[in-house]
Design a protein around this motif. Sequence first.
Motif, short mmCIF file in Angstrom:
data_model
loop_
_atom_site.label_atom_id
_atom_site.label_comp_id
_atom_site.label_asym_id
_atom_site.label_seq_id
_atom_site.Cartn_x
_atom_site.Cartn_y
_atom_site.Cartn_z
N LEU A 77 22.44 35.78 -42.28
CA LEU A 77 22.69 35.77 -40.84
C LEU A 77 23.56 34.60 -40.46
O LEU A 77 24.51 34.74 -39.67
CB LEU A 77 21.37 35.73 -40.06
N VAL A 80 27.33 35.45 -41.64
CA VAL A 80 28.06 36.47 -40.90
C VAL A 80 28.19 36.11 -39.42
O VAL A 80 29.20 36.44 -38.78
CB VAL A 80 27.40 37.85 -41.08
N ALA A 81 27.19 35.43 -38.86
CA ALA A 81 27.30 35.01 -37.47
C ALA A 81 28.43 34.00 -37.30
O ALA A 81 29.20 34.07 -36.33
CB ALA A 81 25.98 34.40 -36.99
N TRP A 90 32.07 39.85 -30.69
CA TRP A 90 30.67 39.96 -30.33
C TRP A 90 30.40 41.02 -29.27
O TRP A 90 29.27 41.20 -28.83
CB TRP A 90 30.16 38.61 -29.80
N GLU A 207 29.22 43.80 -38.77
CA GLU A 207 28.38 43.89 -37.58
C GLU A 207 27.00 44.43 -37.93
O GLU A 207 25.98 43.94 -37.41
CB GLU A 207 29.06 44.80 -36.55
N THR A 210 24.97 41.80 -39.64
CA THR A 210 24.53 40.81 -38.65
C THR A 210 23.31 41.31 -37.88
O THR A 210 22.33 40.57 -37.70
CB THR A 210 25.67 40.49 -37.67
N THR A 213 20.19 41.48 -40.31
CA THR A 213 19.64 40.17 -40.66
C THR A 213 19.08 39.45 -39.43
O THR A 213 18.21 38.60 -39.57
CB THR A 213 20.70 39.29 -41.36
N ALA A 214 19.59 39.80 -38.25
CA ALA A 214 18.99 39.24 -37.03
C ALA A 214 17.56 39.74 -36.86
O ALA A 214 16.67 38.99 -36.43
CB ALA A 214 19.83 39.62 -35.81
#
Length: 374
Positions: A77, A80-81, A90, A207, A210, A213-214
């Motif tokens: 996370l 990739v963030a 975003w 995306e 992300t 994993t969030a």
Amino acid sequence: MFDVRDTFDARDTFDVRDTFDVRKRDAVAGTSKGEGRTGLLNGFAAYGMWGLVPLFWPLLKPAGATEILAHRMVWSLAFVAAALLVVRRWAWAGELLRQPRRLALVVIAAAFITVNWGLYIWAVNSGHVVEASLGYFINPLVTIAMGVLILKERLRPVQWAAVGVGVAAVLVLTIGYGRPPWISLVLAFSFAIYGLVKKKVNLGGVESLTAETAVQFLPALGYLLWLSAHGDATFTTEGAGHAALLASTGIVTALPLVCFGAAAIRVPLSTLGLLQYTAPVFQFLLGVFYFGEAMPPERWAGFALVWLALVLLTGDALRTSRRAHRALATALPDLPDLADITKVSKVSEVSDLSGTRTAGTTVPEAGNSPLAKP
């Protein structure tokens, strides 16, 4: 009657249009070939990294599989963030948060990829690299079977034959192992279901990772804090090198995905379909020749049946693709390729010089052209 103006007009037409078009066509063709080479290199890089990843997980010992998995979630996370912050991409996150159904599908995808990642790490670090590679060999067969059972898809005879050979392979391997090859089956089914759910979510690779994993982040971070509180975490007790390796799980997870994304937009899906077998082949070879795992005759027989099924499946897919292309070419003989589209565009820009213009010619943008979409 010969007129000097005719000569001038002919020369003008040749110099301005024909010469420009030939040069532009050659330039576009060269660019297309360059893009193809770039795509192939990225494809080999992605599947090569996935194929060689069994060499990485043992480096993280004495951390256990669950601790490694938790670090992979947290650091993926972070990686990739940071990448999305750099490119300022975003907008998709706000849209996703306003769509509860898609958000629920992301949670389901995160759950299945968690099972897949965790079992794979455990299998590699427990001496089951060959059995883990089998999971990704049979994954296409499982995906086809799920298409029949869940999506009610109809199979061609060769596809039925491939699935039948795959079932026979599992039976032979069950006899060889003295048990069902459960590691392979769980890896194959978890990844197939994950792919099916991701298709419904319809997010790009980075995306999607992300978002997933969030979902994983808080449980993973909580587990790592719990380990640390009980003195069982290795992140701070095994030295800076070990901590750096655990942190690099984010790069190891995301970098192949970035390369895959670069390949997917540059090479045909049929090429990617062939490249996907690179990863389990590498894993299988590592398991046999590097890790020295046993391969008795009955296990070789089971793998041979799996490979036969994949040959049938791949051959059928290639034949079907060629027939579809020929049918499309017959139905739409004047369908332009990329070079022709660019050629039309540039001719329209210089048409005033030659006194002609093609009426009604429109040039689709790359992102909106139906030719650019799978």
